[in-house]
Design an enzyme around this catalytic site. Sequence first.
Site, short mmCIF file in Angstrom:
data_model
loop_
_atom_site.label_atom_id
_atom_site.label_comp_id
_atom_site.label_asym_id
_atom_site.label_seq_id
_atom_site.Cartn_x
_atom_site.Cartn_y
_atom_site.Cartn_z
N THR A 83 0.83 -1.19 0.00
CA THR A 83 0.00 0.00 0.00
C THR A 83 0.88 1.25 0.00
O THR A 83 2.05 1.18 0.34
CB THR A 83 -0.85 -0.10 1.28
OG1 THR A 83 -1.52 -1.35 1.24
CG2 THR A 83 -1.81 1.03 1.48
N THR A 111 -3.58 1.02 -2.91
CA THR A 111 -2.83 -0.23 -2.75
C THR A 111 -3.02 -1.23 -3.87
O THR A 111 -4.05 -1.23 -4.55
CB THR A 111 -3.23 -0.90 -1.42
OG1 THR A 111 -2.36 -1.99 -1.17
CG2 THR A 111 -4.65 -1.41 -1.44
N ASN A 154 -2.19 -4.22 -2.53
CA ASN A 154 -2.09 -5.16 -1.41
C ASN A 154 -0.63 -5.53 -1.20
O ASN A 154 0.10 -4.79 -0.59
CB ASN A 154 -3.00 -6.37 -1.58
CG ASN A 154 -3.23 -7.07 -0.25
OD1 ASN A 154 -2.92 -6.50 0.79
ND2 ASN A 154 -3.74 -8.28 -0.26
N ASP A 175 -7.43 -10.03 1.19
CA ASP A 175 -7.95 -9.29 2.34
C ASP A 175 -9.32 -9.79 2.77
O ASP A 175 -9.83 -9.40 3.82
CB ASP A 175 -8.03 -7.78 2.03
CG ASP A 175 -6.71 -7.08 2.33
OD1 ASP A 175 -5.85 -7.69 2.99
OD2 ASP A 175 -6.55 -5.92 1.92
N SER A 205 -10.55 -3.68 4.72
CA SER A 205 -9.23 -3.06 4.63
C SER A 205 -8.82 -2.52 6.00
O SER A 205 -9.64 -2.35 6.90
CB SER A 205 -9.30 -1.90 3.63
OG SER A 205 -8.12 -1.14 3.65
N GLY A 234 -0.36 -2.77 5.65
CA GLY A 234 -1.30 -3.85 5.95
C GLY A 234 -1.94 -3.64 7.31
O GLY A 234 -2.42 -2.55 7.63
N1 GLY Z 1 -4.40 -4.37 1.50
C1 GLY Z 1 -4.21 -3.87 2.79
C2 GLY Z 1 -5.42 -3.26 3.36
O1 GLY Z 1 -6.28 -2.82 2.64
O2 GLY Z 1 -5.56 -3.24 4.57
#
Ligand code: GLY
Length: 573
Positions: free
Chosen positions: A384, A402, A404, A426, A455, A477
């Site tokens: 991200t 992001t 991810n 996620d 998220s 994350g």
């Molecule tokens: N991909 C990480 C989040 O959205 O938390």
Amino acid sequence: MYIYIAKSNIVKQLYHLILCIAVLTSCTTHNTSIQSSGTIGNHALVSSAHPLASAIGLEIMKNGGNAIDAAIATHFALAVVYPQAGNIGGGGFAVIRMNYGTINSLDFREKAPALAHREMYLNAKGQLNDMQSTHGLMASGVPGAVDGMFALHQKYGTLPMAELIEPSIEMAQRGYALTPLAAELLNTKQEEFQTYNRWSTPYHSDQDWQAGDTITQPDLALTLEHIQTNGRNGFYEGIVADQIVAEMQSKNGLISHADLKNYQSVWRKPITGNYRGHQIISMAPPSSGGVALIQLLQGTEGYPIADWGHNSTKTIHLMAELERRVYADRATYLGDPDFINLPVDQLLDPRYNEQRFSDISFDKATPSALVSAGEIPPSESPETTHLSIADADGNAVAITTTLNSSFGNKVMVKGAGFFLNNEMDDFSSKPGSPNQFGLIGGEANAIAPHKRMLSSMTPTIVTYKDQLKMIVGTPGGSTIITSVYQTLLNVIDHGMGMQEAVNVKRVHHQWYPDEIRVESDALTENVQTDLAQLGHQLRMTDKIGRMDCILVLPDGRLEGGADPRGDNTALGY
Ligand code: GLY
């Protein structure tokens, strides 16, 4: 400083010179001591993950664009120069505060394709194949970023969209120079790029990449031109959509033309709360960020952590105990609000949180095995990157966006030149089984067609006495929420400036695994011993987060906080 529309030969040469300066600047940043006070902008400031992206955002504002114009241009630029997370093949969230006080937030999170289903990553024995949710074509949600940029522009933009995309097209065509960190990262990804691509992308190399090597991206430039000419349809329909679907059909991908055509970002009411007289404005579900952040701040407000000290035993113990409870609630209750009723009001109710945190003991850690989600009263009615921008008129925008993982699913769409996300990871693919961040999820976040995955992204704006005070956010994350939380405490409780608040070392707890992750040198040996005696497991880790933040100083100037953990750069004028 930077020229973005390079029409003449002289300007083209200047542009190359500028690229070299940018690389040298970033080399210098990493070879010398870390700045303790941030870049100052007398009028406007951009902080983002890459110096060239920040430079483009700043130039847009110097040319009369507002913070939203600058954010859109910076977002497209990150898709070119920061491919590990900057994107047009991913999605994210934007939190906005206009100078007249209006607040708003945009959800341009990816969605599950129509053919997705809750057991898509389980084999016949019900075992999880987590490689499929993280690598390759099955891992991608329907991208939201391009639709998001057009939705932002339609509501708040002032300069023509074509002008905001142009600098990124130029950079993709002419190339950009790798920073030392970017070269190092690319060298670790070559094997995955080989495995998951059916062509030699601009990021493939038989030899190690070096700082200063130039990457040109003609396919990405063409894709950006399609978007520039045809608007959001230049991505979701026509040749680029054909290229995405062809990529999907080359193996086991699920995204169809209809998924792309029907994608729509959504304006959502931001999550708001208060902390020591400040108003916190953050992202609503399907991000858990805003809800979790407000819960953490409510749990902190009753304690004199400024007296206890930054990263002292008592402060860290309190944060870890709050975090394990808040992440248990996150796992149980949060998901896509378009699919299930989320108990958001209850989770943000101070009476709920007072009760929720009432069993915290200062004599010992509570094992996470003894912590489950709080009892919610029945409802009366659920890698991200980040950029922060403030303009000269006091408009503010925080965008976290992001793919991810770093470089998403590692697949670059053939002919279109951009990486696809692996956001499907996620979702909770199997109740009780952790995702790549070790996060456990439940029914609320189960996979369903067209659903958005939960998220942790926490783009956040803080005001004080109705005036803009801070713009904050980070990748990372599951650690995003706690990084934003600590950065707010660093400024509000511990009296730090913006750059110092970003520089200082961080810690993180997320319920499971039952451990406090600790950046090296975050805690003294005594504090580590004391926390262990309280029953905490400590795990040393490399870097937590890469913040990009802005603080409005008492005299109205802006201080940037660009994270020395990455190539993050704040530029102002
Ligand atoms: N991909 C990480 C989040 O959205 O938390």
